[in-house]
Design a protein around this motif. Structure first.
Motif, PDB file in Angstrom:
ATOM      1  N   GLY A 131       0.829  -1.189   0.000  1.00 22.43           N
ATOM      2  CA  GLY A 131       0.000   0.000   0.000  1.00 22.43           C
ATOM      3  C   GLY A 131       0.869   1.246   0.000  1.00 22.43           C
ATOM      4  O   GLY A 131       1.914   1.282   0.656  1.00 22.43           O
ATOM      5  N   ILE A 132       0.453   2.242  -0.755  1.00 29.83           N
ATOM      6  CA  ILE A 132       1.163   3.520  -0.797  1.00 29.83           C
ATOM      7  C   ILE A 132       0.204   4.598  -0.338  1.00 29.83           C
ATOM      8  O   ILE A 132      -0.816   4.847  -0.987  1.00 29.83           O
ATOM      9  CB  ILE A 132       1.698   3.849  -2.204  1.00 29.83           C
ATOM     10  N   ALA A 133       0.510   5.219   0.797  1.00 27.96           N
ATOM     11  CA  ALA A 133      -0.331   6.280   1.340  1.00 27.96           C
ATOM     12  C   ALA A 133       0.169   7.630   0.850  1.00 27.96           C
ATOM     13  O   ALA A 133       1.376   7.884   0.812  1.00 27.96           O
ATOM     14  CB  ALA A 133      -0.319   6.240   2.864  1.00 27.96           C
ATOM     15  N   VAL A 134      -0.757   8.483   0.463  1.00 30.39           N
ATOM     16  CA  VAL A 134      -0.439   9.855   0.049  1.00 30.39           C
ATOM     17  C   VAL A 134      -1.084  10.789   1.060  1.00 30.39           C
ATOM     18  O   VAL A 134      -2.297  10.731   1.284  1.00 30.39           O
ATOM     19  CB  VAL A 134      -0.960  10.151  -1.368  1.00 30.39           C
ATOM     20  N   ALA A 135      -0.278  11.623   1.691  1.00 31.55           N
ATOM     21  CA  ALA A 135      -0.781  12.495   2.753  1.00 31.55           C
ATOM     22  C   ALA A 135      -0.337  13.923   2.509  1.00 31.55           C
ATOM     23  O   ALA A 135       0.780  14.179   2.047  1.00 31.55           O
ATOM     24  CB  ALA A 135      -0.296  12.015   4.118  1.00 31.55           C
ATOM     25  N   ARG A 136      -1.223  14.842   2.855  1.00 27.57           N
ATOM     26  CA  ARG A 136      -0.955  16.275   2.731  1.00 27.57           C
ATOM     27  C   ARG A 136      -1.198  16.921   4.091  1.00 27.57           C
ATOM     28  O   ARG A 136      -2.239  16.704   4.721  1.00 27.57           O
ATOM     29  CB  ARG A 136      -1.906  16.862   1.678  1.00 27.57           C
ATOM     30  N   VAL A 137      -0.226  17.695   4.545  1.00 24.62           N
ATOM     31  CA  VAL A 137      -0.401  18.480   5.764  1.00 24.62           C
ATOM     32  C   VAL A 137      -0.108  19.938   5.426  1.00 24.62           C
ATOM     33  O   VAL A 137       0.757  20.212   4.589  1.00 24.62           O
ATOM     34  CB  VAL A 137       0.525  17.981   6.899  1.00 24.62           C
ATOM     35  N   PRO A 138      -0.863  20.869   6.034  1.00 24.83           N
ATOM     36  CA  PRO A 138      -1.957  20.650   6.969  1.00 24.83           C
ATOM     37  C   PRO A 138      -3.245  20.288   6.233  1.00 24.83           C
ATOM     38  O   PRO A 138      -3.433  20.655   5.075  1.00 24.83           O
ATOM     39  CB  PRO A 138      -2.088  22.017   7.645  1.00 24.83           C
ATOM     40  N   SER A 139      -4.124  19.585   6.937  1.00 20.38           N
ATOM     41  CA  SER A 139      -5.411  19.242   6.346  1.00 20.38           C
ATOM     42  C   SER A 139      -6.447  20.342   6.563  1.00 20.38           C
ATOM     43  O   SER A 139      -7.434  20.412   5.841  1.00 20.38           O
ATOM     44  CB  SER A 139      -5.920  17.927   6.946  1.00 20.38           C
ATOM     45  N   ARG A 140      -6.213  21.189   7.566  1.00 20.24           N
ATOM     46  CA  ARG A 140      -7.108  22.321   7.845  1.00 20.24           C
ATOM     47  C   ARG A 140      -6.258  23.577   8.022  1.00 20.24           C
ATOM     48  O   ARG A 140      -5.095  23.504   8.427  1.00 20.24           O
ATOM     49  CB  ARG A 140      -7.943  22.073   9.109  1.00 20.24           C
ATOM     50  N   ARG A 141      -6.852  24.705   7.757  1.00 20.35           N
ATOM     51  CA  ARG A 141      -6.103  25.964   7.794  1.00 20.35           C
ATOM     52  C   ARG A 141      -5.625  26.300   9.198  1.00 20.35           C
ATOM     53  O   ARG A 141      -4.642  27.043   9.356  1.00 20.35           O
ATOM     54  CB  ARG A 141      -6.960  27.090   7.243  1.00 20.35           C
ATOM     55  N   ASP A 142      -6.294  25.790  10.250  1.00 13.74           N
ATOM     56  CA  ASP A 142      -5.906  26.131  11.613  1.00 13.74           C
ATOM     57  C   ASP A 142      -4.987  25.098  12.249  1.00 13.74           C
ATOM     58  O   ASP A 142      -4.718  25.162  13.451  1.00 13.74           O
ATOM     59  CB  ASP A 142      -7.159  26.311  12.482  1.00 13.74           C
ATOM     60  N   ASP A 143      -4.484  24.140  11.495  1.00  8.38           N
ATOM     61  CA  ASP A 143      -3.556  23.151  12.049  1.00  8.38           C
ATOM     62  C   ASP A 143      -2.225  23.823  12.388  1.00  8.38           C
ATOM     63  O   ASP A 143      -1.639  24.527  11.553  1.00  8.38           O
ATOM     64  CB  ASP A 143      -3.314  22.025  11.035  1.00  8.38           C
ATOM     65  N   ASP A 144      -1.732  23.572  13.602  1.00  7.16           N
ATOM     66  CA  ASP A 144      -0.422  24.094  13.973  1.00  7.16           C
ATOM     67  C   ASP A 144       0.639  23.028  13.730  1.00  7.16           C
ATOM     68  O   ASP A 144       0.360  21.951  13.189  1.00  7.16           O
ATOM     69  CB  ASP A 144      -0.419  24.541  15.435  1.00  7.16           C
ATOM     70  N   VAL A 145       1.874  23.321  14.107  1.00  9.00           N
ATOM     71  CA  VAL A 145       2.977  22.405  13.846  1.00  9.00           C
ATOM     72  C   VAL A 145       2.751  21.076  14.547  1.00  9.00           C
ATOM     73  O   VAL A 145       2.983  20.002  13.974  1.00  9.00           O
ATOM     74  CB  VAL A 145       4.309  23.043  14.289  1.00  9.00           C
ATOM     75  N   ALA A 146       2.286  21.117  15.788  1.00  6.94           N
ATOM     76  CA  ALA A 146       2.058  19.884  16.538  1.00  6.94           C
ATOM     77  C   ALA A 146       1.008  19.006  15.855  1.00  6.94           C
ATOM     78  O   ALA A 146       1.171  17.782  15.766  1.00  6.94           O
ATOM     79  CB  ALA A 146       1.629  20.213  17.970  1.00  6.94           C
ATOM     80  N   ALA A 147      -0.073  19.623  15.366  1.00  3.61           N
ATOM     81  CA  ALA A 147      -1.122  18.848  14.692  1.00  3.61           C
ATOM     82  C   ALA A 147      -0.602  18.220  13.403  1.00  3.61           C
ATOM     83  O   ALA A 147      -0.931  17.078  13.071  1.00  3.61           O
ATOM     84  CB  ALA A 147      -2.324  19.739  14.412  1.00  3.61           C
ATOM     85  N   MET A 148       0.223  18.967  12.665  1.00  7.12           N
ATOM     86  CA  MET A 148       0.761  18.420  11.420  1.00  7.12           C
ATOM     87  C   MET A 148       1.713  17.254  11.694  1.00  7.12           C
ATOM     88  O   MET A 148       1.691  16.234  10.995  1.00  7.12           O
ATOM     89  CB  MET A 148       1.455  19.531  10.633  1.00  7.12           C
ATOM     90  N   LEU A 149       2.564  17.394  12.705  1.00 11.38           N
ATOM     91  CA  LEU A 149       3.477  16.296  13.044  1.00 11.38           C
ATOM     92  C   LEU A 149       2.715  15.076  13.536  1.00 11.38           C
ATOM     93  O   LEU A 149       3.093  13.937  13.247  1.00 11.38           O
ATOM     94  CB  LEU A 149       4.479  16.770  14.097  1.00 11.38           C
ATOM     95  N   GLN A 150       1.630  15.299  14.261  1.00 10.08           N
ATOM     96  CA  GLN A 150       0.817  14.172  14.710  1.00 10.08           C
ATOM     97  C   GLN A 150       0.192  13.444  13.526  1.00 10.08           C
ATOM     98  O   GLN A 150       0.130  12.211  13.497  1.00 10.08           O
ATOM     99  CB  GLN A 150      -0.275  14.658  15.662  1.00 10.08           C
ATOM    100  N   ALA A 151      -0.249  14.199  12.519  1.00  8.28           N
ATOM    101  CA  ALA A 151      -0.818  13.567  11.325  1.00  8.28           C
ATOM    102  C   ALA A 151       0.228  12.738  10.591  1.00  8.28           C
ATOM    103  O   ALA A 151      -0.053  11.631  10.126  1.00  8.28           O
ATOM    104  CB  ALA A 151      -1.399  14.642  10.402  1.00  8.28           C
ATOM    105  N   VAL A 152       1.453  13.259  10.483  1.00 11.76           N
ATOM    106  CA  VAL A 152       2.520  12.497   9.833  1.00 11.76           C
ATOM    107  C   VAL A 152       2.855  11.254  10.647  1.00 11.76           C
ATOM    108  O   VAL A 152       3.097  10.175  10.087  1.00 11.76           O
ATOM    109  CB  VAL A 152       3.764  13.382   9.646  1.00 11.76           C
ATOM    110  N   ASP A 153       2.865  11.378  11.975  1.00 15.45           N
ATOM    111  CA  ASP A 153       3.142  10.226  12.843  1.00 15.45           C
ATOM    112  C   ASP A 153       2.091   9.141  12.660  1.00 15.45           C
ATOM    113  O   ASP A 153       2.411   7.941  12.630  1.00 15.45           O
ATOM    114  CB  ASP A 153       3.190  10.697  14.290  1.00 15.45           C
TER     115      ASP A 153
END
Length: 658
Positions: free
Chosen positions: A260-282
């Protein structure tokens, strides 16, 4: 079309409808005011801009033959907006998209009546994964945009194009989306090519649930033979609508496949901060199996650049997984709503051969100053994919952009993750064995200009290259700011002033000066240069020059790098200047510049050799200048008739007959 005032259009929309690519509001106002056939009067003001009835505008454009669009009537809805609709309202946009999707998926191409909307929506979307909730909300609103949705599909020629236009106009109305705005085509193409390179024959691509344009583009490019899915927990209603209208079916995310190959884009919402983006990548990294891979794209300030201590620990936690196989810093301009912000891309996966996490290397590249041309994208992707292969794959590949950094060292790095790749060395490691022979050949070629430098083909350990910020922290280097000089102080006598523009042509240094007493009076704490100081600039391009004599004034924005004489750390001024000249420019880029170093016992003979070569080059340049002047005078004499040129062969023949 419904009533004349049910859909409105502003001046920019009028220009689009008229087929003008670069509208100028003042030009269009003048054209409307001077037209023999009067332009429709403004209906009302909205946000300080006049709004016109789109039907009247379309009729006027066709009747007066203004603009470049003979099909203005048919295209009117694509440039119009209903009176009670705003493309910046996410709820309203979702309802309009649901109406377009409903018409596309229903058997009645003209769409059901307002009284049957909920019934048809329940039939098409019984599990409410696409549009049922939005249709219900729209019916409760009174279904005011039903006719507009039909007209929009007709104007765009297809429901798929209508959804794309809605997304485009919605993004244009939400410039505050920042890093979460739409990706430009170059960024979409890079993600696509990286995903294709990771795919196996029976792979499943897990699309990004937050970016309809990215998911739709990938689905269209991958074709029907590739299994597509979305994360099981993702809502992704906009993505589902877009894919369903485009004719793409999603597989069950629980169906296991070989890869499987996952494609991800951060941030997903305009109000995402650095912590939220790193959590999404994690979360993406944790969801991968041993055979899986992922492509993540997001702001460089999150994925590659220095972070606060807390966020740095969160990023190091992801790096400790050992799955980050490629890290690339990309140029700015890849997000419409954040054109100055650079992006970065991570490629995650497991290296070939089951290499232990402690022994893994990560391919690192810095393309901050490189446009993403098709050739650059292809070379970058091939570099990263080769780095994920076996040792044989790495040795067989010629790397254009990527260098390799031990993954464990990235976890403890406090500066940029791509600092080591900001500049590639002139010679790759596999060229080192050939250097003694190459030096002998080069020395023989310039024997008439400079005496050969004695060398011994004896290998020794040299300090590794380090970033400027790292060397400053180790006190091997010091940065000194330039002085902000008033133009009134500058003249033709006094101390030599070095400006940023002088670094393009060092021969001009010395033409600008400042009176020493006046300078000392206005800038009593300013520092003059010392011999061996490296004067540099960062913009518009990186440039540097070594001051061999010292006692000069450096005018801001030029600055100075001064090597600590008691502890140089293997730094040589001439090498520092050469590394800066080949480094990327831009504000703050100097912190990431990588500077090569030499062994301490090599510094003195190396500087002497470089000085002799520089003197020989200077003499050759002076000789070339004298020859150029002589050539110009010969041409001037011949063309002006001041002298007569005597043919050498004829003169010799005449002398032999006497």
């Amino acid at each position: 079309m419904p009533t004349a005032h049910s859909h409105l259009i502003d001046l920019a929309g009028v220009a689009r409808l008229a087929g003008v690519q670069r509208p100028v509001a003042s030009m269009w106002r003048t054209r409307f005011a001077t037209a023999r056939d009067p332009f429709p009067a403004a209906v009302h003001q909205m946000g300080g801009r006049p709004q016109f009835a789109v039907q009247q505008v379309a009729e006027w454009l066709v009747r007066t033959r203004h603009g470049n669009n003979p099909a203005a009537r048919e295209d009117a809805a694509a440039a119009a907006t209903p009176t009670d609709f705003s493309f910046s309202d996410e709820g309203a946009v979702a309802e309009l998209e649901a109406l377009v999707a409903l018409f596309a998926l229903s058997e009645d191409l003209h769409g059901p009546g307002s009284h049957k909307l909920e019934e048809v929506a329940a039939t098409i979307d019984p599990r409410d994964g696409l549009l049922r909730s939005e249709i219900t909300a729209h019916v409760r609103r009174g279904a005011p945009w039903l006719d507009y949705a039909i007209l929009l599909i007709d104007a765009c020629y297809s429901p798929s194009a209508a959804l794309a236009l809605i997304a485009q106009r919605s993004a244009a109305s939400n410039r505050s989306a920042g890093s979460a705005g739409p990706l430009v085509n170059d960024a979409l193409a890079l993600v696509m090519e990286a995903t294709r390179a990771l795919m196996a024959p029976d792979a499943t691509v897990v699309l990004d649930p937050s970016d309809p344009a990215l998911s739709s583009t990938m689905a269209a490019s991958l074709g029907d033979d590739v299994r597509l899915t979305l994360p099981a927990e993702a809502d992704a209603r906009r993505v589902r609508r877009r894919l369903r209208v485009d004719g793409h079916w999603l597989a069950d995310p629980d169906d296991a496949t070989a890869r499987g190959i996952a494609v991800a884009r951060v941030p997903s919402r305009r109000d995402d901060d650095v912590a939220a983006m790193l959590q999404a990548v994690d979360e993406v990294a944790l969801s991968l199996r041993d055979s899986d891979a992922a492509v993540v794209i997001g702001p460089a300030r999150v994925l590659t650049d220095p972070l606060t201590s807390e966020d740095e620990q969160a990023r190091a936690h992801i790096l400790r997984s050992g799955r980050v196989r490629g890290i690339v810093r990309l140029p700015p301009g890849l997000v419409d709503s954040a054109s100055r912000e650079p992006l970065a891309m991570w490629v995650l996966g497991t290296p070939a051969g089951n290499v232990p996490a402690s022994e893994r290397f990560t391919a690192v590249a810095d393309l901050s100053q490189n446009p993403l041309t098709p050739a650059a994208r292809a070379d970058l992707v091939s570099d990263v994919i080769a780095g994920m292969g076996s040792g044989r794959d790495v040795r067989a590949h010629h790397f254009r952009f990527a260098t390799f950094v031990r993954t464990a060292s990235l976890q403890a790095r406090s500066d940029s993750l791509v600092a080591a790749a900001s500049r590639k060395r002139p010679f790759a490691p596999n060229d080192v064995a050939d250097l003694p022979a190459l030096l002998d050949i080069a020395a023989e070629a310039v024997r008439d200009d400079v005496a050969p430098i004695p060398i011994a083909p004896d290998s020794h350990a040299a300090p590794r290259a380090a970033s400027v910020s790292e060397l400053i922290g180790a006190r091997h280097l010091r940065r000194i700011r330039g002085t902000r000089l008033s133009p009134d102080l500058l003249g033709r006598e006094g101390l030599v002033v070095v400006t940023a523009s002088d670094l393009d042509h060092p021969s001009t240094i010395g033409t600008t000066r400042v009176d020493q007493l006046a300078f000392a009076a206005q800038h009593p704490s300013a520092t003059l240069t010392r011999p061996g100081d490296v004067i540099f600039r960062t913009s518009p391009t990186a440039a540097a020059w070594v001051d061999a004599d010292g006692s000069k004034v450096v005018a801001y924005p030029a600055r100075v790098l001064r090597i600590t004489a008691s502890d140089p750390g293997g730094l040589v001024p001439e090498i520092v200047a050469a590394d800066i000249a080949s480094a990327p420019g831009g504000a703050g880029a100097w912190k990431r510049w990588m500077l090569r170093r030499v062994a301490p016992h090599t510094v003195a003979p190396l500087r002497q050799a470089l000085a002799e070569v520089a003197n020989a080059r200077s003499e050759l340049e002076a000789r070339a200048a004298r020859l150029e002047e002589y050539s110009a005078l010969i041409v001037a004499g011949a063309t002006s008739g001041a002298v007569t040129m005597i043919e050498t062969n004829h003169a010799a023949a005449a002398a032999s007959t006497q």
